[in-house]
Write a protein that holds these residues in place. Structure first.
Motif, PDB file in Angstrom:
ATOM      1  N   UNK A  40       0.844  -1.199   0.000  1.00 46.32           N
ATOM      2  CA  UNK A  40       0.000   0.000   0.000  1.00 46.32           C
ATOM      3  C   UNK A  40       0.877   1.246   0.000  1.00 46.32           C
ATOM      4  N   UNK A  41       1.880   1.216   0.860  1.00 45.19           N
ATOM      5  CA  UNK A  41       2.802   2.350   0.904  1.00 45.19           C
ATOM      6  C   UNK A  41       3.464   2.543  -0.447  1.00 45.19           C
ATOM      7  N   UNK A  42       3.832   1.411  -1.027  1.00 47.58           N
ATOM      8  CA  UNK A  42       4.526   1.483  -2.301  1.00 47.58           C
ATOM      9  C   UNK A  42       3.607   2.079  -3.368  1.00 47.58           C
ATOM     10  N   UNK A  43       2.371   1.652  -3.364  1.00 44.12           N
ATOM     11  CA  UNK A  43       1.398   2.208  -4.308  1.00 44.12           C
ATOM     12  C   UNK A  43       1.317   3.711  -4.137  1.00 44.12           C
ATOM     13  N   UNK A  44       1.226   4.117  -2.875  1.00 44.71           N
ATOM     14  CA  UNK A  44       1.134   5.544  -2.600  1.00 44.71           C
ATOM     15  C   UNK A  44       2.356   6.254  -3.138  1.00 44.71           C
ATOM     16  N   UNK A 103      -6.391  -5.443   6.166  1.00 43.25           N
ATOM     17  CA  UNK A 103      -5.771  -5.258   4.856  1.00 43.25           C
ATOM     18  C   UNK A 103      -6.828  -4.864   3.837  1.00 43.25           C
ATOM     19  N   UNK A 104      -7.963  -5.559   3.903  1.00 38.66           N
ATOM     20  CA  UNK A 104      -9.043  -5.241   2.970  1.00 38.66           C
ATOM     21  C   UNK A 104      -9.432  -3.783   3.111  1.00 38.66           C
ATOM     22  N   UNK A 105      -9.547  -3.355   4.368  1.00 44.73           N
ATOM     23  CA  UNK A 105      -9.934  -1.972   4.600  1.00 44.73           C
ATOM     24  C   UNK A 105      -8.907  -1.026   3.987  1.00 44.73           C
ATOM     25  N   UNK A 106      -7.657  -1.348   4.218  1.00 44.24           N
ATOM     26  CA  UNK A 106      -6.591  -0.489   3.690  1.00 44.24           C
ATOM     27  C   UNK A 106      -6.709  -0.384   2.180  1.00 44.24           C
ATOM     28  N   UNK A 107      -6.921  -1.540   1.563  1.00 43.17           N
ATOM     29  CA  UNK A 107      -6.924  -1.501   0.103  1.00 43.17           C
ATOM     30  C   UNK A 107      -8.211  -0.931  -0.460  1.00 43.17           C
ATOM     31  N   UNK A 108      -9.299  -1.102   0.302  1.00 47.03           N
ATOM     32  CA  UNK A 108     -10.524  -0.492  -0.178  1.00 47.03           C
ATOM     33  C   UNK A 108     -10.366   1.022  -0.189  1.00 47.03           C
ATOM     34  N   UNK A 109      -9.836   1.528   0.912  1.00 43.27           N
ATOM     35  CA  UNK A 109      -9.668   2.982   0.961  1.00 43.27           C
ATOM     36  C   UNK A 109      -8.610   3.415  -0.042  1.00 43.27           C
ATOM     37  N   UNK A 110      -7.587   2.585  -0.224  1.00 40.19           N
ATOM     38  CA  UNK A 110      -6.551   2.931  -1.204  1.00 40.19           C
ATOM     39  C   UNK A 110      -7.162   2.979  -2.598  1.00 40.19           C
ATOM     40  N   UNK A 111      -7.998   1.985  -2.887  1.00 45.84           N
ATOM     41  CA  UNK A 111      -8.626   1.951  -4.201  1.00 45.84           C
ATOM     42  C   UNK A 111      -9.438   3.206  -4.458  1.00 45.84           C
ATOM     43  N   UNK A 119       1.095  11.126   3.664  1.00 47.05           N
ATOM     44  CA  UNK A 119       0.593   9.806   3.357  1.00 47.05           C
ATOM     45  C   UNK A 119      -0.734   9.558   4.047  1.00 47.05           C
ATOM     46  N   UNK A 120      -0.822  10.021   5.278  1.00 48.65           N
ATOM     47  CA  UNK A 120      -1.926   9.583   6.122  1.00 48.65           C
ATOM     48  C   UNK A 120      -3.168  10.457   6.027  1.00 48.65           C
ATOM     49  N   UNK A 121      -2.968  11.684   5.605  1.00 52.09           N
ATOM     50  CA  UNK A 121      -4.053  12.643   5.802  1.00 52.09           C
ATOM     51  C   UNK A 121      -5.416  12.157   5.310  1.00 52.09           C
ATOM     52  N   UNK A 122      -5.496  11.480   4.187  1.00 52.78           N
ATOM     53  CA  UNK A 122      -6.846  11.070   3.786  1.00 52.78           C
ATOM     54  C   UNK A 122      -7.392   9.943   4.659  1.00 52.78           C
TER      55      UNK A 122
END
Lengths: 785, 351
Positions: free
Chosen positions: A478-482, A556-564, B296-299
């Protein structure tokens, strides 16, 4: 009985007391009465027994105190007591007299027995005296002879010693010849004190010769000690002998250990070879069923040798255990260091297992010899570290793979290659994520299922590590994607519109890919991995239950859902930003108040549609189709165009121009009756939703830009024309026609409000200009293709 | 979150963009607003919040010769305000005085103290020093930044100094640092620059494009809040101009205006073209140490920085003003001429 007992006791006691007072020299030390029952009487009665007894006083006391009857009773009592005492006294006298008589008899008998003894004793004394005198005589007679014999004996001994020393070199030589070093050392040590005392004078030659011989012996012994061919027993003996000779054994030991350490280094190299060889053999001899390849066998032999050496040294130098333990641990440490290095490279679990197996074999071999080193525990710890490293490196490789899949194509595109497709990127990266994760899991399962003792102990740890590894991996991903989306944002923003086009486009695509990839991870990859983990990596529990499992798919799902969502919004933002820039250029550059009469549809419309086309192209590659779009496509057919439906167009145009003409109040009223159109709805992961969101946002921007300007009539007409032209193609691309219509109308209304003289173009002219533009576009398309 | 019917409304006759708090009025909470109508006669409304806070009373209605693009109330005299106006082609700026009213309401003429007529380009805004009495005034047009020396009694304004930034940078607005009378931040197409008014030189700059609006935090030095078209709201520390210390998502469409609360330093209000006014709570440690992760985190911050979204508007909201007198009250103005005064009191307790 009890009643009877008490006076009896009392009586006996009193008698004893009386007797003792009688015999004792000091009457004051009469025993005090101990029974408490007697005490009250004591005050009055016992006084009678004390020396300070005053009869008159007593009499007075009695007379005063008692009546006649009492006195009489007392008299009777006393009389009885006196009688009693009398008889007691008589008894005592009689007894003592008896004893006295028997004592006198005994003394008389002794006297008669002693009488004849004295004469016997005198005879004995005489006899002893005569014996003594005779022995003195014999002694003096033999004294001289004895002295002589003793002297002779001493001389003989000395001579023998001298002979021995003179013979020593020869004897030592013989010993050397027969290799009886033990005897030689014994002889030499025996002669040592003499050499020390007289070595410089009488026995110089002798000493030299024997020392030469000893030097040879020492040399031989050293040779023996160092030669590996000798038996351990012999070598140990040699070491003991050398020690007896005061030879500096410690330095020898140090040298030997050094040698051993050197051989250790050799061993180390072999490990590396082995790992290399195993890499080679992986390709060449994959089908070979023999697990131990040739280098492995060689390695095993050398380790065995090393273990033998360890055993030998253990016996030879019993006090060197610590150093040996250290050496063995060093070897294990080095093994694991190599493993650590090896793990950093890309290896599969089978290879790691092979290496670990070899190491474990070594460890077991050495453990047999050197149990104190606790090598299995030691290597268990080291293996923990190695496995941890392996897991970490495996995940970092996976991350690397995925990012490669994402960026490689991106990079290639930047180099100028045109035939890249976002779809390919998405598919590759999807595959990289899923396949990679599955491969990793498979690998770990192999490790887990292996029955190597070393790893069996680590089972729980490995499970935890794998779970933790996945958790961390997805976070890192996720960090890497960001990072991927964030890194490029600043340079592309700074670039101008024309310069940044290429890079920007590719990048926006990447963001879209990331968005879809995040959804894929959330919806497909994570459940699969969770399943897999549940199937083969459940348990663990080193972390303790209160912490729960290390891998939390929900999180993880939550992280990726929000990332998506973040990426999707970012994509939309980036795209609308570009369109905004385009619109801004369009609206800030000309002087709208001195605008010339519209002659044709402005080219920004083309640019706008082009952008939308590009977005549509990207979106089509990545996102799934929505349902509504599908239906619309079917119903509309393929040839539907603005020209095929002129009547409807005209009607629309008319209504629009009318509205543009209307005054502010009217528009307000119209707005009141019109349902408030929900312009900004939540974005979904469909082609249509994304495109229409972008279109809506762009139109809203268009409206805002229009509101900031002041137009003359021609300027207004230009806007009217452009918007009218946009109407058809936009409605074709967007699912929410009502919203688009509303927004387009809003733009025209906004322009009319900001116009000094809002007279719209006549519909025929409008239509004519639009037709002209369409015709021009048609001309361009064939020429382009 | 939705709704916000607690607000009290007031309708202007025409479209309008700008509203300002009448800071110098210490007895009442009042706002001044001006209309933006190309063809009709424009008006300036002086609005007062009634003592009970339940309605808005028109305290004065004055006609203004041209459509008003910017309006600012003088921070030390409640009767003085400035406007930027345009008459189709040309732009002008003037300082006005509200005439004594004596209870009548029938549109008396505004008294023009002076015109700031040194401008050639499109005038963007006029800035008063927000922290009190100061005889200087700043006006910004597309290319130039003017520092005026204003004398209300003599009714004159003279250009004290000016600095042209050139054709390439389009100035779009600015804000005067309430902590430093010599610093003013101006927004460009691609950056924010801080100027020192004594030397008229740039002292600091933040590379950031598309900034719509800018506001200094009146409680914390060096803290600056910007509103950007697409990127929402950014909070900056002028000592670290590379990256914002916090980013707030802003609005669905552009974020048009942003205002820091004059009393509660973490409250930020923003107005957007998605017809919403949002109330934000900036992170508390906004001065240090969160620079890196806030990016990174703000959102995904655990605490949602959005306290409330007021959505009771029909059109884009361009005008926004906190009341200094009652800092939990703000006025917002949507393009259709509707003034809505809301209180944020329910959200203060959550701080």
């Amino acid at each position: 009985m009890g009643v009877d007992d008490l006076p009896m006791d009392d009586k006996a006691k009193r008698m004893r007391d009386l007797l003792s007072s009688f015999y004792s020299p000091d009457p004051s030390i009469s025993p005090s009465p101990d029974s408490p029952s007697a005490r009250p009487q004591q005050i009055t009665l016992d006084d009678i027994n004390s020396t300070s007894f005053d009869p008159d006083h007593y009499m007075n006391f009695l007379v005063e105190k008692s009546n006649l009857e009492g006195l009489l009773q007392r008299h009777v009592e006393m009389a009885a007591e006196i009688k009693n005492l009398d008889t007691d006294l008589q008894m005592l006298v009689y007894e003592n007299y008896n004893k006295f008589i028997s004592a006198t008899d005994t003394i008389k008998r002794m006297k008669t027995n002693i009488v004849g003894m004295e004469s016997n004793m005198e005879g004995l004394l005489e006899k002893i005296m005569s014996v003594q005198s005779r022995s003195d005589g014999v002694n003096t007679l033999l004294f001289e002879k004895r002295e002589h014999i003793e002297k002779l004996h001493r001389t003989y001994n000395l001579l023998r010693k001298v002979q021995f020393i003179f013979d020593l070199p020869v004897r030592l030589g013989k010993c050397i010849k027969s290799e009886a070093y033990a005897d030689a050392v014994r002889f030499y040590i025996g002669a040592m004190p003499i050499f020390k005392a007289y070595g410089d004078s009488s026995f110089q030659d002798c000493k030299q010769a024997s020392e030469e011989a000893m030097a040879i012996i020492i040399k031989n012994l050293q040779g023996k000690l160092f030669s590996d061919s000798e038996s351990i027993q012999a070598r140990a003996e040699a070491a003991v002998l050398l020690k007896q000779l005061d030879f500096p054994v410690e330095s020898l030991k140090a040298r030997l250990l050094e040698k051993l350490a050197q051989s250790l280094a050799d061993l180390q190299l072999k490990t590396k070879e082995l790992s290399n060889a195993s890499v080679d053999s992986k390709d060449s001899s994959k089908e070979e069923s023999i697990p131990c390849s040739a280098p492995a066998a060689a390695h095993e032999a050398s380790v065995r040798e090393f273990a033998e050496a360890l055993r030998a040294y253990c016996v030879i130098f019993p006090d060197s255990e610590n150093q040996l333990v250290k050496l063995a641990q060093d070897l294990v440490t080095k093994h694991f260091e190599t493993t650590g290095e090896y793990v950093k490279e890309r290896i599969c679990s089978a290879e790691l297992l092979r290496v670990l197996r070899v190491i474990w074999k070594d460890v077991l071999l050495m453990d047999e010899v050197l149990h104190e080193a606790a090598l299995p525990d030691y290597s268990l710890e080291a293996a923990k570290v190695a496995v941890k490293q392996y897991v970490a490196s495996r995940f970092s490789h996976l991350l690397h793979d995925i990012s490669d899949a994402l960026t490689k194509v991106h990079g290639r595109q930047k180099d100028g290659g045109k035939e890249y497709s976002l779809q390919v990127v998405l598919e590759t990266s999807k595959k990289a994520v899923l396949q990679g994760s599955m491969d990793v899991l498979l690998d770990f399962r192999q490790i887990l299922e292996d029955n190597l003792e070393l790893l069996v102990n680590l089972k729980d740890l490995i499970i935890d590590l794998v779970q933790e590894g996945f958790q961390d991996f997805f976070r890192a991903l996720d960090d890497h994607f960001l990072l991927l989306s964030g890194r490029n944002i600043s340079p592309s923003q700074d670039q101008g519109l024309t310069e940044g086009t290429q890079g920007d486009k590719a990048f926006a695509g990447l963001v879209l890919v990331l968005a879809q990839l995040s959804v894929f991870i959330e919806q497909t990859a994570i459940p699969r991995i969770t399943e897999e983990i549940a199937a083969s990596f459940s348990g663990g529990g080193v972390r303790g239950y209160e912490n729960g499992p290390a891998f939390v798919p929900g999180e993880i799902c939550r992280i990726f859902r929000s990332a998506g969502e973040k990426f999707l919004n970012l994509y939309i933002k980036m795209r609308t930003q570009r369109i905004s820039l385009l619109l801004k250029k369009r609206f800030t550059t000309p002087n709208w108040i001195k605008h010339k009469e519209p002659r044709e549809v402005h080219m920004f419309v083309d640019l706008f549609l082009q952008e939308l086309g590009a977005i549509g192209h990207e979106v089509k590659q990545i996102l799934p189709q929505g349902l509504r779009r599908h239906r619309r496509n079917d119903s509309n057919g393929s040839t539907a165009s603005s020209r095929s439906n002129p009547l409807r167009e005209e009607k629309l145009t008319q209504s629009n121009t009318q509205r543009a003409r209307s005054q502010l109040l009217e528009t307000h009223l119209a707005k009141l009756f019109k349902q408030k159109v929900e312009i900004f709805t939540k974005v979904e992961y469909t082609q249509e939703s994304v495109v229409s969101t972008i279109v809506k946002l762009s139109l809203k921007s268009l409206q805002e830009f229009v509101r900031l300007q002041t137009f003359n009539r021609s300027g207004f007409q230009q806007i009217q024309l452009d918007i009218q032209f946009l109407r058809t193609p936009l409605k074709e691309t967007v699912e929410d026609e009502a919203a688009v219509d509303f927004l387009l109308d809003e733009v025209i209304v906004g322009a009319s409000e900001r116009c000094l003289d809002p007279i719209p173009l006549e519909p025929p002219i409008l239509d004519k200009l639009i037709q002209a533009k369409l015709a021009k576009t048609r001309d361009q398309i064939p020429s382009a293709s | 979150m939705q709704g916000g019917s607690s607000g009290i409304g007031y309708g202007l006759k025409y479209q309008a963009r700008c509203i300002s708090d009448v800071k110098a009025d210490t007895d009442h909470t009042s706002f001044i607003t001006g209309t933006l109508s190309l063809k009709e006669e424009n008006e300036v409304h002086l609005i007062r919040v009634s003592s009970g806070g339940t309605e808005l009373i028109c305290e004065g209605l004055f006609s203004h010769p041209n459509e008003i693009w910017d309006l600012a109330s003088c921070p030390f005299d409640q009767r003085i305000f400035s406007t930027v106006y345009s008459s189709g082609e040309s732009y002008g700026a003037a300082i006005w005085q509200i005439p004594e009213l004596y209870g009548e309401l029938n549109s008396p003429q505004l008294e023009r103290i002076t015109s700031l007529d040194a401008h050639v380009g499109k005038i963007k805004c006029i800035l008063w020093w927000p922290s009190g009495r100061h005889d200087k005034l700043i006006s910004i047009d597309e290319e130039t930044l003017f520092l005026w020396s204003l004398d209300c009694s003599k009714k004159t304004a003279q250009v004290q100094s000016k600095e042209s930034v050139g054709m390439l940078h389009n100035l779009s607005g600015g804000a005067w640092d309430p902590h430093d009378v010599n610093a003013v931040a101006a927004t460009y197409e691609s950056a924010i620059q801080v100027w020192d008014l004594r030397t008229m030189k740039k002292t600091n700059s933040i590379e950031r494009g598309h900034v719509r609006n800018i506001d200094y935090n009146p409680k914390k030095k060096h803290i600056l809040v910007t509103a950007e078209d697409e990127s929402g709201i950014s909070i900056w520390d002028l000592r670290k101009p590379k990256v914002p210390i916090q980013e707030l998502p802003g609005h669905t469409h552009w974020t048009w205006a942003v205002k820091c609360n004059p009393e509660y330093d973490r409250l930020i209000l923003s107005a957007g073209t998605d017809s919403n006014v949002n109330l934000w709570l900036a992170s508390s440690s906004s001065s240090d140490d969160i620079t890196s992760e806030s990016l990174v985190d703000s959102p995904t911050q655990r605490l949602n920085p959005l306290l409330n979204s007021y959505s009771d508007y029909e059109d884009s909201v361009y005008g926004l003003a906190w009341s200094v007198r009652e800092p939990w009250i703000f006025a917002s103005l949507s393009y259709d001429g509707r003034v809505v005064v809301e209180t944020v009191k329910p959200f203060l307790s959550r701080k």
